[in-house]
Design a protein around this motif. Structure first.
Motif, PDB file in Angstrom:
ATOM      1  N   ARG A 115     -16.823  43.941  30.120  1.00 22.97           N
ATOM      2  CA  ARG A 115     -18.275  44.123  30.215  1.00 22.97           C
ATOM      3  C   ARG A 115     -18.749  45.285  29.345  1.00 22.97           C
ATOM      4  O   ARG A 115     -19.878  45.758  29.483  1.00 22.97           O
ATOM      5  N   GLY A 116     -17.877  45.763  28.466  1.00 22.23           N
ATOM      6  CA  GLY A 116     -18.274  46.783  27.501  1.00 22.23           C
ATOM      7  C   GLY A 116     -18.247  48.200  28.014  1.00 22.23           C
ATOM      8  O   GLY A 116     -18.856  49.093  27.406  1.00 22.23           O
ATOM      9  N   ILE A 117     -17.548  48.462  29.117  1.00 16.42           N
ATOM     10  CA  ILE A 117     -17.486  49.803  29.690  1.00 16.42           C
ATOM     11  C   ILE A 117     -16.072  50.350  29.549  1.00 16.42           C
ATOM     12  O   ILE A 117     -15.101  49.731  30.000  1.00 16.42           O
ATOM     13  N   ARG A 118     -15.965  51.512  28.901  1.00 13.55           N
ATOM     14  CA  ARG A 118     -14.661  52.161  28.753  1.00 13.55           C
ATOM     15  C   ARG A 118     -14.547  53.265  29.791  1.00 13.55           C
ATOM     16  O   ARG A 118     -15.441  54.101  29.927  1.00 13.55           O
ATOM     17  N   LEU A 119     -13.439  53.275  30.514  1.00 19.02           N
ATOM     18  CA  LEU A 119     -13.224  54.270  31.558  1.00 19.02           C
ATOM     19  C   LEU A 119     -12.425  55.434  30.996  1.00 19.02           C
ATOM     20  O   LEU A 119     -11.319  55.243  30.468  1.00 19.02           O
ATOM     21  N   ALA A 120     -12.966  56.642  31.092  1.00 21.39           N
ATOM     22  CA  ALA A 120     -12.269  57.831  30.601  1.00 21.39           C
ATOM     23  C   ALA A 120     -11.030  58.099  31.449  1.00 21.39           C
ATOM     24  O   ALA A 120     -10.981  57.765  32.639  1.00 21.39           O
ATOM     25  N   ASP A 121     -10.032  58.718  30.831  1.00 23.47           N
ATOM     26  CA  ASP A 121      -8.766  58.972  31.523  1.00 23.47           C
ATOM     27  C   ASP A 121      -8.947  59.817  32.775  1.00 23.47           C
ATOM     28  O   ASP A 121      -8.241  59.621  33.775  1.00 23.47           O
ATOM     29  N   ASP A 122      -9.889  60.767  32.748  1.00 22.30           N
ATOM     30  CA  ASP A 122     -10.064  61.638  33.910  1.00 22.30           C
ATOM     31  C   ASP A 122     -10.785  60.937  35.061  1.00 22.30           C
ATOM     32  O   ASP A 122     -10.964  61.513  36.137  1.00 22.30           O
ATOM     33  N   ARG A 123     -11.173  59.689  34.838  1.00 27.09           N
ATOM     34  CA  ARG A 123     -11.784  58.898  35.905  1.00 27.09           C
ATOM     35  C   ARG A 123     -10.761  58.011  36.635  1.00 27.09           C
ATOM     36  O   ARG A 123     -11.135  57.230  37.510  1.00 27.09           O
ATOM     37  N   VAL A 124      -9.502  58.111  36.258  1.00 31.03           N
ATOM     38  CA  VAL A 124      -8.423  57.373  36.931  1.00 31.03           C
ATOM     39  C   VAL A 124      -7.505  58.391  37.590  1.00 31.03           C
ATOM     40  O   VAL A 124      -6.850  59.179  36.911  1.00 31.03           O
ATOM     41  N   VAL A 125      -7.483  58.400  38.926  1.00 30.35           N
ATOM     42  CA  VAL A 125      -6.755  59.419  39.676  1.00 30.35           C
ATOM     43  C   VAL A 125      -5.619  58.766  40.448  1.00 30.35           C
ATOM     44  O   VAL A 125      -5.847  57.850  41.255  1.00 30.35           O
ATOM     45  N   ALA A 126      -4.399  59.223  40.206  1.00 31.95           N
ATOM     46  CA  ALA A 126      -3.235  58.713  40.935  1.00 31.95           C
ATOM     47  C   ALA A 126      -3.163  59.351  42.318  1.00 31.95           C
ATOM     48  O   ALA A 126      -3.766  60.398  42.575  1.00 31.95           O
ATOM     49  N   GLY A 127      -2.442  58.738  43.204  1.00 28.90           N
ATOM     50  CA  GLY A 127      -2.284  59.276  44.558  1.00 28.90           C
ATOM     51  C   GLY A 127      -1.410  58.364  45.378  1.00 28.90           C
ATOM     52  O   GLY A 127      -0.900  57.353  44.896  1.00 28.90           O
ATOM     53  N   VAL A 128      -1.228  58.712  46.641  1.00 24.93           N
ATOM     54  CA  VAL A 128      -0.414  57.900  47.540  1.00 24.93           C
ATOM     55  C   VAL A 128      -1.228  56.692  47.986  1.00 24.93           C
ATOM     56  O   VAL A 128      -2.443  56.772  48.169  1.00 24.93           O
ATOM     57  N   PHE A 129      -0.543  55.587  48.205  1.00 26.48           N
ATOM     58  CA  PHE A 129      -1.140  54.282  48.491  1.00 26.48           C
ATOM     59  C   PHE A 129      -1.537  54.175  49.969  1.00 26.48           C
ATOM     60  O   PHE A 129      -1.209  53.197  50.642  1.00 26.48           O
ATOM     61  N   THR A 130      -2.230  55.212  50.514  1.00 25.62           N
ATOM     62  CA  THR A 130      -2.538  55.295  51.931  1.00 25.62           C
ATOM     63  C   THR A 130      -3.961  55.805  52.131  1.00 25.62           C
ATOM     64  O   THR A 130      -4.634  56.204  51.179  1.00 25.62           O
ATOM     65  N   ARG A 131      -4.382  55.881  53.398  1.00 30.69           N
ATOM     66  CA  ARG A 131      -5.696  56.442  53.720  1.00 30.69           C
ATOM     67  C   ARG A 131      -5.774  57.893  53.266  1.00 30.69           C
ATOM     68  O   ARG A 131      -6.733  58.313  52.623  1.00 30.69           O
TER      69      ARG A 131
END
Length: 362
Positions: free
Chosen positions: A242-258
């Motif tokens: 859809r023409g939207i590029r996501l900046a790297d700092d907008r992707v945050v890793a973490g544990v797969f839990t609440r």
């Protein structure tokens, strides 16, 4: 000698009345199959056939005598020994990543129904999300001599399960693994049941953009967990379409839990990043994100939109109602058991985008 006389004379069985209670106390017996055969006045082979479901016919009167003897002696058959003798078991084993996660619990519910319909017993084991523990769990499962095994674990890119799968296969079990559609190799010698993780996340991203959202972040879970990576990658792909590029700092890793979702959302907000819409790669992480948003004095669904993935039933009453990708989790559990038992099921289970109040623009 009658069955009744033989039973009364058996040295390992006794009854007495507990004084003043009126209740009969029955001592636990260590009776063997040989004891049952002796009490019933039949051969050991006949007793075994009568109790163990042999295909060889046993005269009805012998069956009645053997069953009566077994009841009186409180004989408990060795199920595993029977399985070895017959070359098959009534056990289906389900190995899950974390039994407290509602995702796996719903899969287990469906698997249990399918096993029950087939007249089999479902045994559930958890790896507790530990990839190294998975190998030892599979070795233990192999000791049960299961007829079939379903692997519904949070598979990692460096899974140590291959040796365990080979052991299961060597013992005659068919093995089904839930695998993602993102192209990662499944364990060797398994029947794959493909889950539409990447495709579902792509469709969700496109739907959110089409709804008017333009500013995104992703709570990506653990990067070496195949499911998390497939969903995060699929969502980023959908935005790109859809023409939207996501900046790297907008992707945050973490544990797969609440708690992992809460920590990742907190990390974004405390870094001064306030996205218009956040995608968490599973629903329980999304619930953590909702809580973190509130903790920072913001209102989820109004100040920051939130979407998840799975549509687990236990979160139906979350406020605001959570936009997500619906997976038919109980059906997946049923399909997996059916596939392991040689039945025809769909090769791929797709997700369906469901938009609710948590992403609704004012």
């Amino acid at each position: 000698m009658s069955v009744e006389c033989a039973l009364a004379c058996h040295a390992g069985v006794g009854r007495e009345h507990e004084a003043g209670t009126g209740y009969e106390v029955v001592e636990r017996s260590g009776a063997t199959l040989e004891d049952v055969a002796r009490a019933a006045g039949v051969s050991l082979a006949t007793a075994s056939r009568a109790l163990n479901g042999s295909t060889r016919r046993v005269r009805p009167e012998y069956v009645e005598r053997v069953e009566a003897a077994a009841r009186e002696l409180r004989y408990m058959p060795n199920v595993q020994a029977q399985a070895v003798a017959r070359g098959a078991t009534t056990v289906v084993s389900l190995v899950v990543g974390e039994i407290t996660d509602p995702y796996f619990a719903q899969i287990a519910a469906g698997a249990m129904r399918a096993a029950d319909r087939a007249g089999l017993v479902l045994v559930i084991t958890s790896t507790a999300g530990d990839a190294e523990r998975e190998a030892s769990v599979l070795r233990s499962v192999a000791g049960l001599r299961p007829r079939a095994v379903v692997l519904a674990v949070s598979r990692r890119t460096s899974s140590a399960a291959a040796a365990g799968v080979e052991l299961l296969r060597g013992g005659g079990a068919s093995v089904v693994a839930l695998v993602s559609d993102e192209g990662a190799a499944s364990p060797t010698a398994v029947i794959p049941l493909v889950i539409g993780n990447r495709a579902g996340a792509t469709a969700l991203a496109e739907a959110l953009v089409d709804e008017g959202h333009r500013d995104f972040a992703v709570l990506a879970g653990e990067p070496d967990v195949v499911t998390a990576r497939a969903r995060a990658t699929g969502f980023v792909d959908g935005l790109a379409r859809r023409g939207i590029r996501l900046a790297d700092d907008r992707v945050v890793a973490g544990v797969f839990t609440r708690d992992g979702g809460h920590a990742a959302m907190t990390q974004l907000l405390e870094a001064g990043v306030r996205p218009g819409c956040v995608f968490a790669v599973n629903d329980v992480s999304a619930v953590g994100a909702l809580a973190a948003i509130r903790d920072h004095g913001l209102e989820p669904g109004r100040d920051i939109a939130v979407a998840g993935f799975d549509d687990v039933g236990t979160l139906a009453d979350v406020v605001p109602a959570l936009s997500t990708v619906h997976l038919p989790l109980e059906t997946i559990g049923e399909f997996a058991v059916q596939a392991a038992l040689g039945e025809d099921v769909p090769a791929v289970v797709a997700g369906e985008v469901v938009l609710r109040a948590s992403t609704r623009l004012a």
